[in-house]
Design a protein around this motif. Structure first.
Motif, PDB file in Angstrom:
ATOM      1  N   LEU A   1     -95.845 -27.419   7.484  1.00 20.15           N
ATOM      2  CA  LEU A   1     -95.644 -25.536   7.132  1.00 20.15           C
ATOM      3  C   LEU A   1     -96.646 -25.751   6.466  1.00 20.15           C
ATOM      4  O   LEU A   1     -96.994 -26.806   5.166  1.00 20.15           O
ATOM      5  CB  LEU A   1     -94.350 -25.701   6.852  1.00 20.15           C
ATOM      6  CG  LEU A   1     -93.442 -24.798   7.016  1.00 20.15           C
ATOM      7  CD1 LEU A   1     -92.207 -24.764   6.495  1.00 20.15           C
ATOM      8  CD2 LEU A   1     -93.680 -22.550   6.670  1.00 20.15           C
ATOM      9  N   GLY A   2     -97.779 -24.473   5.888  1.00 21.79           N
ATOM     10  CA  GLY A   2     -98.454 -24.168   5.795  1.00 21.79           C
ATOM     11  C   GLY A   2    -100.041 -25.237   5.902  1.00 21.79           C
ATOM     12  O   GLY A   2    -100.815 -25.300   4.539  1.00 21.79           O
TER      13      GLY A   2
ATOM     14  N   THR B   1    -100.348 -27.918   6.338  1.00 18.18           N
ATOM     15  CA  THR B   1    -100.837 -29.186   5.936  1.00 18.18           C
ATOM     16  C   THR B   1    -101.435 -29.925   6.621  1.00 18.18           C
ATOM     17  O   THR B   1    -101.107 -30.375   8.028  1.00 18.18           O
ATOM     18  CB  THR B   1     -99.681 -29.318   5.125  1.00 18.18           C
ATOM     19  OG1 THR B   1     -98.173 -29.973   5.895  1.00 18.18           O
ATOM     20  CG2 THR B   1     -99.030 -29.214   3.391  1.00 18.18           C
TER      21      THR B   1
ATOM     22  N   ASP C   1     -99.218 -37.581  11.284  1.00 19.93           N
ATOM     23  CA  ASP C   1     -98.133 -38.370  10.866  1.00 19.93           C
ATOM     24  C   ASP C   1     -97.567 -36.988   9.789  1.00 19.93           C
ATOM     25  O   ASP C   1     -96.188 -37.118  10.124  1.00 19.93           O
ATOM     26  CB  ASP C   1     -98.733 -39.281   9.332  1.00 19.93           C
ATOM     27  CG  ASP C   1     -97.405 -39.656   8.339  1.00 19.93           C
ATOM     28  OD1 ASP C   1     -96.617 -40.180   8.969  1.00 19.93           O
ATOM     29  OD2 ASP C   1     -98.157 -39.433   7.716  1.00 19.93           O
TER      30      ASP C   1
END
Lengths: 554, 517
Positions: A174-175, A177, A197
């Motif tokens: 999400l976002g 990242t 990861d």
């Protein structure tokens, strides 16, 4: 073909809470859709968890569910309401995702709900990177070279094949990242490991970097008879590497040659047909290499988006409303244009002005975070300004931001900025970059140098330079006497979007004085219409912007 | 001038502290005026909004909201009235200048708005009405600020004057932190004073929205915040109706609201924020204008507050509009804030007086627990119904966490804690698995989080400033979207929610059914 009579009750999914990258533009599109479909006599069931929206006002639909937008809850609503159709294309990515999950889980089939606007196949083809890439290649369009990797070893192999610099994007995070840009193998190893990861399925996409390329978007609509219209072209002033939501954008596109634009149009039409959007709108993003003109397709959203809200406001063409009508069976030639009343929606809008959108940031709320603009969106809002020229629209936009700007001005702390710092501010995308460009030009940096450092097309820089030149011309009158400013100079400044307070700042006087002087010299704005047709037909919906010309249309 | 022509000034770009709520109010105002046969002129420059849809008003001006641009439109249109109450701080910032140029502002006068926003005038107002506010003062310099803080006693809430969204607002617990704040956060001067308020610890915060017509004032909704006072009202979750306040307190809150509305001669909306501690009401803020909670109140109660307020502003009376007393509702609506932390690595997620949420969701049900659980679900952080809960709380919160932990255990959760919290819980008969802190070696708590072995985190910050361990835990939870609760009242509400979800069934009901007369 008239509207469908076999469906009576339609479920619309909203976009939920306002988050960065999904804001109130979906309230705008959802509200339009509710209004348009009720007008046609359909019963509307709405789900949206956000109480601050206009669409969740009980007057807007027949059954308003302010409930969490999860597949489970939406299933409960479907079970209770038994709608005939589900319209998932107006609630941003949230709406589309929920629609896709419900289709995949067989919920829609179980309750006999038809997905309209976009179907599961279309959603997968546009959202799945691999399927999309293959589809684009299939129709002879270029996409950035890329490969998927599930381990560091695979990642290294892909990297060798494509070559640096590379963009690493982890799937299912999400976002945004965990992703990033790598210019060398060390950086690559680090980002790839982090990306693997942070991806919930340990997958990363490694992509040829198109950072610094010019970025464009086209808003396209198609009906079931295969009519296609291009509503609007949008050019990002900030090149690839800055999220569109964080970029200053301009409509229509300013720096494409007609030939390049036609090529992009043709590609967009091919894409919407290939992906198979039959009834609705799509946003298609392209990148163009300024060195050799190579054009690649970046992505496509088979739904109403942030950019389509902007395109609607920029042209007066209500994309969400028309998308809703297309979804229930109308064709573009059957839907009248509200503004002109005599042209149908298959007339592509023509605009005789320039629109600039500028994002608004709130980094001051998040001390400790890196304010560099990247491919992950960080702005929390935006303004749009309309002018007859880019210069006018840009300056109006800057003063609309409410961040203490009265137009193009020096950013804070510029006096203590070394020339090396200034260069960094030009190279690394940041929220105030436009101001630093002005600053560099004021200091005498050449347009070509600024363009080279920022990768922003020289046409835009040239325009900013013209603003700076007027600034200088105005400033001269602090010496020559403010009262001696000829009306022609003042008018020219107003035409380039200078505000009274900006002029007052340059002339070391106050805004009220400038206003009085301006009125004495009979320099007043006129109001022009946003009418979708460059005044070729009469407009019935008064939607205005100001400019400094002779003819008033208000 | 055309009496039947009204101009509405919109809210400009969305930002944290001023978002869609104000667009909602402007749009409702436009609809209300159209209903009554007015010609509506909308001015706004935000392309994302419904207010800038050409369908919303009769005339739309897509223009900057500056004095110059608005005056130009005013000169052209000569409307009989201009509404500045609905667009947040944006139109208010230019209201005075517009008035000076002869623009007729309708509704509550800008003088009254100023009386509520100017600290000095506000204190006089509170005194005149025999109400209470936290002891406070205004500092023009650091030494003055220090003197005031000393006099009223720490902790104090400090902030620059005139801001929306609580920018640069902070709670400081001692003189050295005050000094640091003054040095880093604000540029204090006689032109830019700092406001210093006594911070009332562990108080319940309440938001009240009401509408008044100059004679009568009717409550739209009273919202009890779930987090204690000190968390920005835009960032805290709240319940409508209040879920713990006594009838007596609610009656007093209403009376104080009426008194304030009368004294300020409010014509339109008024929002009041107060803190309740030991049965005393402290008025924190009075805003005689549309507030962020107006749409939430509208959805929770079915009363279109902004529409009613608009009609009042053009001269109608509440009696003639048939809105003469507040609506009693049998259901409960919970509002929860949604944060952008995942996009801002390096930022601590602890809630404070500075607003950082971008949006909100509502959960609605017949009982508080389910409504709270739905709100969490809507915010994307569904409460778990089982699994492991990690507890790490500040010393002062240790007594309060014991019953919460007990309840979680009886609901079938396994409790995990680091040594300090673990020993307190063990002493109180709770089964706890102790885990290592990050500094104590492996495997430590972060490993458990990363391995998906923790489903819920209760973490109240230890004192001030981010401690390394805690910060990493909070960050990890944010990235992995594990529900993390950072206040004790929040933890209590979460337990209520989990309990309700485990015993009840999740049901959905449309607003039209909730609001049936």
């Amino acid at each position: 073909m008239p509207k469908r009579k076999d469906i009576k009750k339609i479920l619309i999914i909203g976009s939920g809470p306002i988050i960065i990258s999904q804001a109130c533009e979906f309230d705008y599109s959802g509200t339009q859709a509710c209004k348009a479909l009720r007008e046609e006599g359909y019963e509307i069931v709405l789900v949206n968890s956000n109480p601050a929206t206009i669409m969740t006002d009980p007057d807007m639909s027949d059954r308003t569910y302010i409930e969490p937008i999860t597949p489970e809850v939406v299933e409960l609503i479907i079970k209770k309401e038994r709608p005939d159709a589900l319209l998932p294309t107006l609630g941003g990515q949230t709406g589309l995702n929920i629609g896709a999950i419900l289709a995949k889980r067989g919920v829609l089939e179980r309750y006999g709900v038809e997905m309209i606007g976009a179907n599961y196949k279309v959603i997968s083809k546009s959202e799945d990177r691999k399927l999309f890439r293959e589809a684009m290649r299939g129709i002879g369009l270029d996409v950035p070279k890329s490969g998927l990797a599930y381990s560091i070893q695979e990642a290294r192999k892909v990297a060798r094949e494509i070559g640096f610099p590379l963009i690493i994007r982890p799937s299912f995070t999400l976002g945004g990242t965990g992703g990033g840009v790598a210019y060398n193998i060390d950086e690559f190893e680090e980002i790839a490991a982090r990306g693997l990861d942070s991806s919930l399925i340990n997958e990363i996409l490694i992509e040829e970097s198109v950072i610094g390329w010019k970025e464009y978007e086209l808003e396209v609509m198609r009906d079931k008879n295969d009519n296609v219209v291009i509503v609007c072209s949008i050019e990002n002033v900030d090149p690839m590497g800055v999220h569109t939501g964080d970029s200053i954008t301009v409509a229509p596109a300013q720096t494409l040659t007609d030939r390049e634009y036609q090529k992009m149009r043709d590609a967009a039409i091919k894409i919407i047909r290939e992906v198979g959007v039959e009834t609705g709108g799509s946003n298609i993003q392209f990148a163009v290499n300024p060195e050799d003109g190579r054009m690649v397709v970046i992505e496509m959203n088979p739904r109403v988006s942030r950019s389509s809200a902007l395109a609607s406001k920029a042209t007066g063409f209500p994309i969400a409303k028309i998308a809703a009508k297309l979804a229930v069976g109308y064709t573009l030639d059957e839907i009248p244009n509200d503004i002109t009343k005599e042209t149908p929606a298959c007339f592509e809008p023509t605009i005789d002005y320039c629109v600039v959108k500028i994002p608004r940031f709130t980094f001051e709320k998040f001390p400790g975070t890196d304010p560099t603009l990247t491919t992950s969106m960080k702005s929390v809002g935006e303004v749009m300004a309309i002018g007859r020229t880019f210069k006018e629209a840009l300056q109006k936009g800057l003063r609309s931001l409410e961040i203490g700007l009265d137009g193009l001005a020096d950013p804070p702390g510029v006096s203590s900025l070394s020339s090396n710092d200034l260069i960094q501010k030009l190279i690394i995308p940041n929220a105030e970059r436009m101001l630093y460009i002005g600053c560099a030009l004021r200091k005498g940096m050449a347009v070509s140098k600024v363009s080279d450092l920022t990768k922003i097309d020289p046409w835009f820089i040239e325009n900013i330079k013209e603003i700076i030149e007027i600034e200088k011309k105005i400033k001269d009158f602090t010496r020559k006497g403010v009262k001696n400013i000829p009306a022609s100079v003042l008018r020219e400044a107003k035409q380039c979007g200078f505000s009274d307070s900006q002029l007052a700042r340059l002339l070391d006087t106050d805004e009220i004085f400038i206003r009085k002087m301006r009125k004495e010299k009979k320099i007043r704005p006129v109001y022009k219409l946003v009418d979708t047709c460059a005044a070729e037909f009469e407009a019935y919906t008064p939607y205005f912007y100001s400019t400094y010309e002779m003819e008033d249309e208000a | 001038m055309d009496k039947k022509k009204i101009m509405i000034l919109g809210g400009g770009p969305n930002r944290i502290g001023q978002g869609i709520e104000f667009d909602y109010c402007c749009v409702q105002a436009a609809f209300a005026l159209k209903e009554d046969g007015y010609e509506v002129i909308m001015v706004n420059c935000n392309p994302e909004t419904v207010s800038t849809d050409y369908d919303t008003s009769d005339k739309l001006y897509f223009e900057p909201l500056t004095v110059e641009d608005v005056l130009n439109i005013y000169d052209k249109e000569k409307p009989g009235g201009v509404i500045v109450q609905f667009g947040g701080q944006t139109p208010l910032n230019i209201a005075k200048d517009l008035m000076q140029e002869g623009v007729p502002i309708i509704g509550t006068s800008p003088e009254s708005i100023d009386r509520a926003e100017d600290r000095k005038k506000f204190s006089q107002l509170i005194q005149k009405l025999n109400l209470r506010q936290p002891p406070n003062g205004t500092g023009m310099s650091f030494s003055e600020a220090r003197r005031i803080a000393k006099k009223i006693g720490y902790p104090v809430l400090v902030r620059p004057s005139y801001v929306l969204g609580g920018r640069a607002m902070e709670i400081v617990y001692d003189e050295s932190s005050l000094e640091q704040y003054m040095r880093e956060a604000v540029d204090v001067s006689p032109d830019h004073p700092v406001l210093i308020d006594k911070f009332i610890e562990e108080a319940i915060e309440v938001d009240i929205d009401a509408v008044a017509d100059g004679e009568r004032c009717v409550i739209g909704g009273i919202m009890e915040h779930i987090e204690e006072a000190g968390v920005h009202s835009g960032d805290s979750s709240c319940s409508l109706p209040p879920y713990t306040l006594s009838r007596e307190i609610i009656e007093r809150l209403k009376k104080q609201t009426y008194a304030l509305a009368r004294e300020l001669q409010v014509v339109g909306l008024i929002n009041i924020q107060c803190a309740i501690k030991d049965n005393e009401i402290y008025i924190l803020e009075v805003n005689p204008r549309a507030s962020r909670t107006v749409p939430f109140v509208g959805k929770a109660t079915g009363v279109p507050l902004a529409k009613i307020a608009t009609k009042v502003m053009v001269g109608k009376k509440l009696t003639s509009l048939g809105f003469t007393r507040e609506k009693e509702i049998k259901h409960i609506a919970v509002k929860e804030a949604v944060f952008p932390f995942v996009r801002f690595p390096g930022v601590d997620i602890i809630l404070g007086p500075e607003m950082r949420s971008t949006g909100e969701v509502m959960g609605i049900s017949d009982n508080f627990g389910i409504a709270f659980a739905k709100a969490q679900m809507g915010a994307g952080l569904s409460l778990p119904l089982g699994g492991n809960v990690f507890i790490s709380v500040a010393d002062k919160d240790k007594p309060s966490i014991i019953p919460i932990a007990k309840e979680l255990q009886s609901l079938g959760f396994k409790i995990i804690a680091t040594s300090g919290t673990a020993s307190v819980l063990k002493k109180n008969g709770i089964e706890v698995k102790a885990v290592k802190k990050i500094a104590e070696g492996r495997p430590h708590v972060e490993d458990y989080i990363k391995n998906g072995e923790i489903q819920l985190i209760l973490n109240t910050p230890i004192g001030k400033g981010p401690k390394f361990d805690e910060y990493r835990i909070r960050r990890e939870a944010t990235i992995r979207q594990i529900p993390i609760i950072t206040t004790i009242p929040g933890a209590r509400a979460a337990v209520d929610g989990i309990k309700a979800m485990k015993t009840g069934k999740l049901q959905v009901k449309p607003l039209q059914e909730y609001h049936q007369p």
